[in-house]
Design a protein around this motif. Structure first.
Motif, PDB file in Angstrom:
ATOM      1  N   HIS A   1     -17.716  31.060   9.767  1.00  0.00           N
ATOM      2  CA  HIS A   1     -16.600  31.175   8.667  1.00  0.00           C
ATOM      3  C   HIS A   1     -16.081  30.356   8.417  1.00  0.00           C
ATOM      4  O   HIS A   1     -15.629  29.469   8.052  1.00  0.00           O
ATOM      5  N   TYR A   2     -14.841  31.505   9.144  1.00  0.00           N
ATOM      6  CA  TYR A   2     -13.588  31.376   9.009  1.00  0.00           C
ATOM      7  C   TYR A   2     -13.166  29.753   9.744  1.00  0.00           C
ATOM      8  O   TYR A   2     -12.933  28.987   8.983  1.00  0.00           O
ATOM      9  N   PHE A   3     -13.108  30.071  10.570  1.00  0.00           N
ATOM     10  CA  PHE A   3     -13.283  28.363  10.940  1.00  0.00           C
ATOM     11  C   PHE A   3     -13.632  27.183  10.505  1.00  0.00           C
ATOM     12  O   PHE A   3     -12.793  25.765  11.058  1.00  0.00           O
TER      13      PHE A   3
ATOM     14  N   MET B   1     -11.249  28.503   6.574  1.00  0.00           N
ATOM     15  CA  MET B   1      -9.547  28.063   6.623  1.00  0.00           C
ATOM     16  C   MET B   1      -9.344  26.629   6.327  1.00  0.00           C
ATOM     17  O   MET B   1      -7.675  26.451   5.707  1.00  0.00           O
ATOM     18  N   HIS B   2     -10.385  25.819   6.093  1.00  0.00           N
ATOM     19  CA  HIS B   2      -9.786  24.523   5.349  1.00  0.00           C
ATOM     20  C   HIS B   2      -9.729  24.270   4.167  1.00  0.00           C
ATOM     21  O   HIS B   2      -8.671  23.620   3.339  1.00  0.00           O
ATOM     22  N   ARG B   3     -10.653  24.972   3.694  1.00  0.00           N
ATOM     23  CA  ARG B   3     -10.378  25.581   2.018  1.00  0.00           C
ATOM     24  C   ARG B   3      -9.283  26.040   1.398  1.00  0.00           C
ATOM     25  O   ARG B   3      -8.479  25.574   0.502  1.00  0.00           O
ATOM     26  N   VAL B   4      -8.776  26.858   2.060  1.00  0.00           N
ATOM     27  CA  VAL B   4      -7.421  27.765   1.992  1.00  0.00           C
ATOM     28  C   VAL B   4      -5.893  25.926   1.859  1.00  0.00           C
ATOM     29  O   VAL B   4      -5.341  26.737   0.858  1.00  0.00           O
ATOM     30  N   GLN B   5      -6.325  25.599   3.087  1.00  0.00           N
ATOM     31  CA  GLN B   5      -5.416  24.629   2.725  1.00  0.00           C
ATOM     32  C   GLN B   5      -5.270  23.205   2.318  1.00  0.00           C
ATOM     33  O   GLN B   5      -4.507  23.253   1.366  1.00  0.00           O
ATOM     34  N   MET B   6      -6.768  23.307   1.726  1.00  0.00           N
ATOM     35  CA  MET B   6      -6.557  22.205   0.876  1.00  0.00           C
ATOM     36  C   MET B   6      -6.254  23.243  -0.946  1.00  0.00           C
ATOM     37  O   MET B   6      -5.738  22.135  -1.545  1.00  0.00           O
ATOM     38  N   GLN B   7      -6.944  23.787  -0.581  1.00  0.00           N
ATOM     39  CA  GLN B   7      -5.980  24.217  -2.134  1.00  0.00           C
ATOM     40  C   GLN B   7      -5.072  24.643  -2.600  1.00  0.00           C
ATOM     41  O   GLN B   7      -3.649  24.521  -2.803  1.00  0.00           O
TER      42      GLN B   7
ATOM     43  N   TYR C   1     -29.242  35.274  14.454  1.00  0.00           N
ATOM     44  CA  TYR C   1     -28.889  35.610  15.668  1.00  0.00           C
ATOM     45  C   TYR C   1     -28.661  36.683  16.411  1.00  0.00           C
ATOM     46  O   TYR C   1     -28.287  37.113  17.363  1.00  0.00           O
ATOM     47  N   GLY C   2     -27.812  36.847  15.354  1.00  0.00           N
ATOM     48  CA  GLY C   2     -27.645  37.768  15.637  1.00  0.00           C
ATOM     49  C   GLY C   2     -25.892  38.571  16.964  1.00  0.00           C
ATOM     50  O   GLY C   2     -25.681  38.729  17.197  1.00  0.00           O
ATOM     51  N   ASN C   3     -25.665  37.078  16.508  1.00  0.00           N
ATOM     52  CA  ASN C   3     -24.564  36.559  17.925  1.00  0.00           C
ATOM     53  C   ASN C   3     -22.635  36.655  16.945  1.00  0.00           C
ATOM     54  O   ASN C   3     -21.543  35.627  17.718  1.00  0.00           O
ATOM     55  N   SER C   4     -22.698  37.369  16.063  1.00  0.00           N
ATOM     56  CA  SER C   4     -21.898  36.992  15.175  1.00  0.00           C
ATOM     57  C   SER C   4     -20.981  38.225  14.705  1.00  0.00           C
ATOM     58  O   SER C   4     -20.876  39.055  15.375  1.00  0.00           O
ATOM     59  N   ILE C   5     -19.872  37.795  15.505  1.00  0.00           N
ATOM     60  CA  ILE C   5     -18.257  38.330  14.943  1.00  0.00           C
ATOM     61  C   ILE C   5     -18.253  38.199  13.022  1.00  0.00           C
ATOM     62  O   ILE C   5     -17.638  37.601  12.578  1.00  0.00           O
ATOM     63  N   MET C   6     -17.914  39.551  12.139  1.00  0.00           N
ATOM     64  CA  MET C   6     -18.526  39.343  11.036  1.00  0.00           C
ATOM     65  C   MET C   6     -16.298  40.219  10.591  1.00  0.00           C
ATOM     66  O   MET C   6     -15.651  40.602  11.711  1.00  0.00           O
ATOM     67  N   LEU C   7     -16.237  38.966   9.768  1.00  0.00           N
ATOM     68  CA  LEU C   7     -15.107  39.114   9.364  1.00  0.00           C
ATOM     69  C   LEU C   7     -14.396  40.830   8.725  1.00  0.00           C
ATOM     70  O   LEU C   7     -13.484  41.351   8.904  1.00  0.00           O
TER      71      LEU C   7
END
Length: 349
Positions: free
Chosen positions: A44-46, A50-56, A222-228
């Motif tokens: 979600h971040y990458f 990250m792009h939302r923050v740049q646009m903001q 999928y259980g393959n995610s690194i949570m923030l």
């Protein structure tokens, strides 16, 4: 010349708008969001945050929707939804989304937005909705029968975009059909009743698809995610369990070595290096050395986020205030738009 609804035409318009952001940020309002079905992860971040923050930060008027009503398009429960919403707000703020600049709000708290569903449903046909590839994919993935809410999911998204008159929506290529439905609804409404809505453009992200630790797309299901918000220990344990292969030498080959390549991509994103550079550095040291490098890279990258997040976890009242203020602002915008819609339709009595 490409068809207006084609990917090539959409990409051309997207690139032109992105080039204009720096010069004329005040021309744009951006709408984006997530379903609160679980915790946010590195993908979600990458992929989007990250792009939302740049646009903001570029000065674009920004609105971030927590689409709680859309959770029930393909799920039979709203268990843990409140916890998911609060944690989503924490991750947004920790990642750099500023509630002073960006409106953060929830679907269910904005009745006037959802009321737009009624006139908007009259502007699309059943055949148009059934053709939408995302609806088909969601239905197949969930194993559910096609509910009325899932069928009309693209119309609900049109309400989200048009209630605030957003004219730019960050999307992946697979979401462009939703934007086309929204553009068609706006165009048909304007032609039928009078000019009220802009025709929004999909801003195509240049981010790569973020692989999960098994080489598939990073996904909560999928259980393959690194949570923030995971701890360093949880992150290390997850990376240690990830599948690689029997070859000792580390090389980047997404097709033939998906597990190894997913780890290399994760490390590359977190360090700003290339996958090939990292692979060559590790060389014959093997999967153990690779996993150690990935763990250190991810934990170093996420350290500032996690520190900010821990502070927010201790102040739930602030998180609730952010939502209350965001919901209040979203309601003001939605009520004004609904008044315009009623006026255009001659429904003011």
């Amino acid at each position: 010349m490409p068809n207006e609804g084609s990917f090539e035409a959409s990409l051309k318009r997207s690139n032109a708008i992105r080039a204009d952001f720096a010069e004329n940020p005040g021309k744009y309002r951006m709408l984006t969001g997530d379903r609160p079905t679980g915790r946010l992860h590195l993908g979600h971040y990458f992929g989007s945050i990250m792009h939302r923050v740049q646009m903001q930060n570029a000065g674009i008027d920004s609105m971030v929707l927590i689409a709680d009503y859309q959770v029930i398009t393909d799920r039979d429960t709203t268990a843990n939804i409140q916890d998911n919403v609060y944690n989503m707000v924490m991750d947004y703020i920790a990642a750099g989304i500023d509630p002073e600049k960006t409106v953060i709000y929830t679907h269910s708290a904005v009745p006037a937005c959802n009321q737009l569903m009624l006139p908007f449903l009259s502007l699309v046909t059943e055949a148009e909705l059934l053709r939408n590839p995302t609806v088909k994919a969601e239905m197949e993935a969930s194993g559910h029968e096609l509910t009325g809410l899932l069928l009309t999911y693209p119309v609900h998204q049109a309400c989200d975009i048009l209630f605030c008159k957003a004219n730019v929506v960050p999307v992946g290529k697979d979401q462009l059909p939703h934007i086309e439905v929204t553009r068609k609804i706006a165009r048909t409404f304007n032609n039928r009743y009078g000019q009220v809505f802009p025709e929004p453009e999909g801003i195509l992200s240049d981010a790569i698809e973020i692989p999960g630790l098994d080489g598939r797309k990073m996904s909560k299901s999928y259980g393959n995610s690194i949570m923030l918000g995971a701890t360093e220990e949880e992150t290390a344990k997850l990376i240690k369990k990830s599948k690689t292969d029997g070859e000792r030498r580390i090389t980047f080959d997404r097709e033939n070595r998906p597990g190894v390549s997913a780890l290399l991509t994760t490390a590359a994103l977190c360090t700003g290096r290339t996958e090939i550079e990292i692979a060559e550095e590790i060389g014959d040291a093997g999967a153990g050395a690779l996993k150690k490098y990935v763990t250190e890279s991810v934990n170093a990258f996420l350290a500032p986020h996690r520190e900010r997040r821990r502070e927010l976890e201790r102040d739930l009242d602030y998180i609730k205030d952010v939502l209350h203020e965001g919901n209040k602002r979203a309601n003001e915008i939605a009520n004004a738009t609904l008044d315009e819609v009623r006026e255009a339709m001659g429904m003011v009595y």
